[in-house]
Write a protein that holds these residues in place. Structure first.
Motif, PDB file in Angstrom:
ATOM      1  N   THR A   1      75.424  53.188  36.631  1.00 30.40           N
ATOM      2  CA  THR A   1      74.524  53.566  37.731  1.00 30.40           C
ATOM      3  C   THR A   1      74.146  52.352  38.567  1.00 30.40           C
ATOM      4  OG1 THR A   1      73.510  54.844  35.962  1.00 30.40           O
ATOM      5  CG2 THR A   1      72.629  55.130  38.165  1.00 30.40           C
ATOM      6  N   LEU A   2      73.805  51.250  37.913  1.00 29.74           N
ATOM      7  CA  LEU A   2      73.394  50.041  38.631  1.00 29.74           C
ATOM      8  C   LEU A   2      74.240  48.869  38.140  1.00 29.74           C
ATOM      9  CD1 LEU A   2      69.513  50.615  38.457  1.00 29.74           C
ATOM     10  CD2 LEU A   2      71.004  50.964  40.443  1.00 29.74           C
ATOM     11  N   ARG A   3      74.776  48.111  39.104  1.00 31.98           N
ATOM     12  CA  ARG A   3      75.742  47.059  38.768  1.00 31.98           C
ATOM     13  C   ARG A   3      75.218  45.673  39.106  1.00 31.98           C
ATOM     14  NH1 ARG A   3      80.750  50.145  38.925  1.00 31.98           N
ATOM     15  NH2 ARG A   3      80.191  52.206  39.696  1.00 31.98           N
TER      16      ARG A   3
ATOM     17  N   SER B   1      73.363  56.613  44.927  1.00 37.50           N
ATOM     18  CA  SER B   1      73.599  55.164  44.927  1.00 37.50           C
ATOM     19  C   SER B   1      72.754  54.436  43.886  1.00 37.50           C
ATOM     20  CB  SER B   1      73.355  54.581  46.323  1.00 37.50           C
ATOM     21  OG  SER B   1      72.063  54.884  46.785  1.00 37.50           O
ATOM     22  N   GLY B   2      71.791  55.124  43.271  1.00 31.15           N
ATOM     23  CA  GLY B   2      71.026  54.509  42.181  1.00 31.15           C
ATOM     24  C   GLY B   2      69.577  54.191  42.534  1.00 31.15           C
TER      25      GLY B   2
ATOM     26  N   ALA C   1      66.441  47.123  51.746  1.00 31.29           N
ATOM     27  CA  ALA C   1      67.483  46.777  50.775  1.00 31.29           C
ATOM     28  C   ALA C   1      68.454  47.953  50.735  1.00 31.29           C
ATOM     29  CB  ALA C   1      66.878  46.529  49.403  1.00 31.29           C
ATOM     30  N   LEU C   2      69.690  47.692  51.111  1.00 28.30           N
ATOM     31  CA  LEU C   2      70.690  48.756  51.197  1.00 28.30           C
ATOM     32  C   LEU C   2      71.532  48.784  49.924  1.00 28.30           C
ATOM     33  CD1 LEU C   2      72.162  50.931  52.887  1.00 28.30           C
ATOM     34  CD2 LEU C   2      73.609  49.100  53.803  1.00 28.30           C
ATOM     35  N   LEU C   3      71.559  49.946  49.284  1.00 29.63           N
ATOM     36  CA  LEU C   3      72.317  50.137  48.045  1.00 29.63           C
ATOM     37  C   LEU C   3      73.522  51.012  48.292  1.00 29.63           C
ATOM     38  CD1 LEU C   3      70.212  48.851  46.170  1.00 29.63           C
ATOM     39  CD2 LEU C   3      70.055  50.996  44.944  1.00 29.63           C
ATOM     40  N   ASN C   4      74.615  50.711  47.630  1.00 27.52           N
ATOM     41  CA  ASN C   4      75.753  51.619  47.648  1.00 27.52           C
ATOM     42  C   ASN C   4      76.425  51.548  46.285  1.00 27.52           C
ATOM     43  OD1 ASN C   4      77.694  53.412  48.622  1.00 27.52           O
ATOM     44  ND2 ASN C   4      79.042  51.761  49.317  1.00 27.52           N
ATOM     45  N   ASP C   5      76.636  52.699  45.666  1.00 26.76           N
ATOM     46  CA  ASP C   5      77.343  52.769  44.404  1.00 26.76           C
ATOM     47  C   ASP C   5      76.776  51.776  43.374  1.00 26.76           C
ATOM     48  OD1 ASP C   5      79.244  53.700  42.659  1.00 26.76           O
ATOM     49  OD2 ASP C   5      80.797  52.310  43.345  1.00 26.76           O
TER      50      ASP C   5
END
Ligand code: ADP
Ligand code: MG
Length: 367
Positions: free
Chosen positions: A36-38, A58-59, A225-229
Motif C-alpha cells: 500500500t505504501l512504498r 493511492s494510499g 503532497a501528491l501520492l500515486n500508487d
C-alpha cells in the motif's frame, strides 16, 4: 516533550499548540503481495494545512490511519514533534496521541444531541468540564446555538462542522481529515471548505486534509503532497506542483493535457504544434511533450499552426475546442476564453504559449 504539549494545551483557552507530524520511510502492506505504501517520508509543519492528494487507491487513507494509530505500518516511524509515536519499538495508542481524526463518512449519532455528539471524544473529563469544552468547540464552528438540538435539523455543511468540532474538542495537536467534503453537494462545498479553513487557521492546529481533487487541494493547502500508487510523487506549494510538476503524472493531475511523443534533438523537441525547449535532455531521448488545454492562442488570421475547428463546447467563461491539426491523428483539445474566436470560421490559426508546455523524459511502463 509529551509533558510540554499537554501543559501548553491546558493553559491556553481555545487554542491548540501546533505540532509537527512526521512520517519517516513508512512502508505498509495489507498482505505480502499487496503493498500500500512504498516508503513515505513527509512532514506536516506546525500550524500548517497539508493536503494529501492522490487518486483513489493511492494510499491516502492508510497513511492517515497509521498517523492516528488505527493501522500499523510494516516499517518506518511516525513522530509527533521529536517524539516517536509509532515505530519498531514504540506504539502510542490512538487516544494518547493528541491526534484528531475526521472520517470521510463523518456520521453523527442521530439519537444524541449535538452537544453530546461533540462531547463524545471527551470521556476523560468530568461531565461539566466536558460540556464546557464541547460548547467551546461548537462556538468555534459557529453552532453553539444548536447545542441541545439533534443532528437531523442541520444541513450537510453544518453536520460537517459538528464533526469538525467533535474532532477539535479534545484540542488535538494534529487534526487529520479524510475527504471531509466529499459528501457535500458542490454548491455547499465551497463555503464549507472556506469555513473549515478559517476554523483551522484560528485554532492553529496542524492539519492534514485528504482529497482526490487537485483544485480542492490548491484551495486548502499551504502545501500539497501528491501520492500515486503508495509513493510520494512531489510535495510543495500549489504553484510548484502546477508550474514545475516532477512527473507527467503530476502534470496530468493538475491540468488536462494534450500529449505528444518526440525525440530530443539539439535541446529541442519538435511536435506538430511547433518546436519546444527541451534543454537538458540527451539527443535522441524519448520525450513526452505535454501541452495544457489553456496553452492556446487562437486567431482567424495568423499563428504558428493551422487548425480546423471540429467542435466547440460552451462552458461559460471558456469554451472547449476540438481541433484537427496536420500531422496529429487525435483531435487536439484547447480551452479558450469566450469571445477570443468570435466567428463561426472553421479554419483558424493557433499558437502555443511555451510556459504551458511541459516536457518529460518518457518513463518505461510502471517505472
Ligand atoms: P486511498 O485512500 O488513497 O483511496 P487507501 O489507503 O484506502 O487509498 O487504499 C490503498 C490500497 O490499499 C488500495 O489498493 C486498497 O484497495 C487497499 N486496501 C485498503 N484497505 C484495505 C484492507 N483493509 N485490506 C486490504 N487492502 C486494502
Ligand atoms: Mg481514502
Amino acid at each position: 516533550m509529551q509533558g510540554d504539549i499537554h501543559t501548553a494545551q491546558r493553559v491556553t483557552a481555545g487554542v491548540t499548540f501546533a505540532a509537527r507530524l512526521s512520517f519517516e520511510d513508512i512502508q505498509h502492506r495489507f498482505s505480502p503481495d499487496a503493498v500500500t505504501l512504498r516508503g513515505i517520508t513527509l512532514s506536516a509543519e506546525p500550524g500548517e494545512v497539508l493536503c494529501l492528494l492522490g487518486p483513489s487507491g493511492s494510499g491516502k487513507t492508510t497513511l492517515l490511519r497509521i498517523a492516528a494509530g488505527i493501522e500499523t505500518q510494516t516499517s518506518g516511524r511516525v513522530l509527533l514533534n521529536e517524539r516517536e509515536i509509532a515505530g519498531p519499538s514504540v506504539f502510542v495508542p490512538p487516544e494518547k496521541r493528541s491526534i484528531g481524526l475526521v472520517f470521510q463518512d463523518f456520521a453523527l449519532f442521530p439519537h444524541l444531541s449535538i452537544l453530546d455528539n461533540v462531547r463524545f471524544g471527551l470521556t476523560a473529563m468530568s461531565k461539566p468540564e466536558g460540556r464546557k469544552e464541547a460548547l467551546i468547540a461548537l462556538e468555534r464552528v459557529g453552532l453553539a446555538q444548536y447545542a441541545n438540538a439533534y443532528p437531523h435539523i442541520l444541513s450537510g455543511g453544518e453536520q460537517q462542522r459538528v464533526a469538525l468540532a467533535r474532532a477539535m474538542a479534545p484540542r488535538p495537536a494534529v487534526l487529520l481529515m479524510d475527504e471531509p467534503f466529499s459528501g457535500l453537494d458542490s454548491r455547499l462545498k465551497d463555503s464549507v471548505r472556506a469555513e473549515t479553513l478559517a476554523i483551522l487557521r484560528q485554532s492553529r492546529a496542524t492539519a492534514i486534509v485528504v482529497t482526490h481533487d487537485a483544485e480542492e487541494a490548491m484551495r486548502l493547502g499551504d502545501r500539497i503532497a501528491l501520492l500515486n500508487d503508495g509513493k510520494l510523487v512531489q510535495a510543495g506549494p500549489a504553484e510548484q506542483l502546477y508550474e514545475r510538476p516532477a512527473t507527467l503524472f503530476a502534470a496530468g493531475f493538475f491540468s488536462e493535457l494534450n500529449l505528444f511523443r518526440a525525440r530530443a534533438s539539439g535541446g529541442y523537441a519538435d511536435t506538430p504544434l511547433g518546436r519546444f525547449d527541451a534543454a537538458g535532455f540527451a539527443d535522441g531521448a524519448r520525450l513526452d511533450v505535454a501541452v495544457r488545454l489553456s496553452a492556446f492562442d487562437v486567431s482567424e488570421t495568423e499563428g504558428a499552426t493551422e487548425a480546423r475547428v471540429l467542435s466547440r463546447r460552451f462552458l461559460g467563461v471558456v469554451e472547449l475546442l476540438e481541433l484537427a491539426i496536420p500531422g496529429v491523428e487525435e483531435p487536439v483539445r484547447a480551452r479558450v476564453r469566450i469571445g477570443e474566436l468570435p466567428s463561426r470560421k472553421r479554419d483558424i490559426w493557433v499558437t502555443v504559449r511555451p510556459r504551458d508546455v511541459l516536457v518529460f523524459e518518457t518513463q518505461a511502463e510502471n517505472a
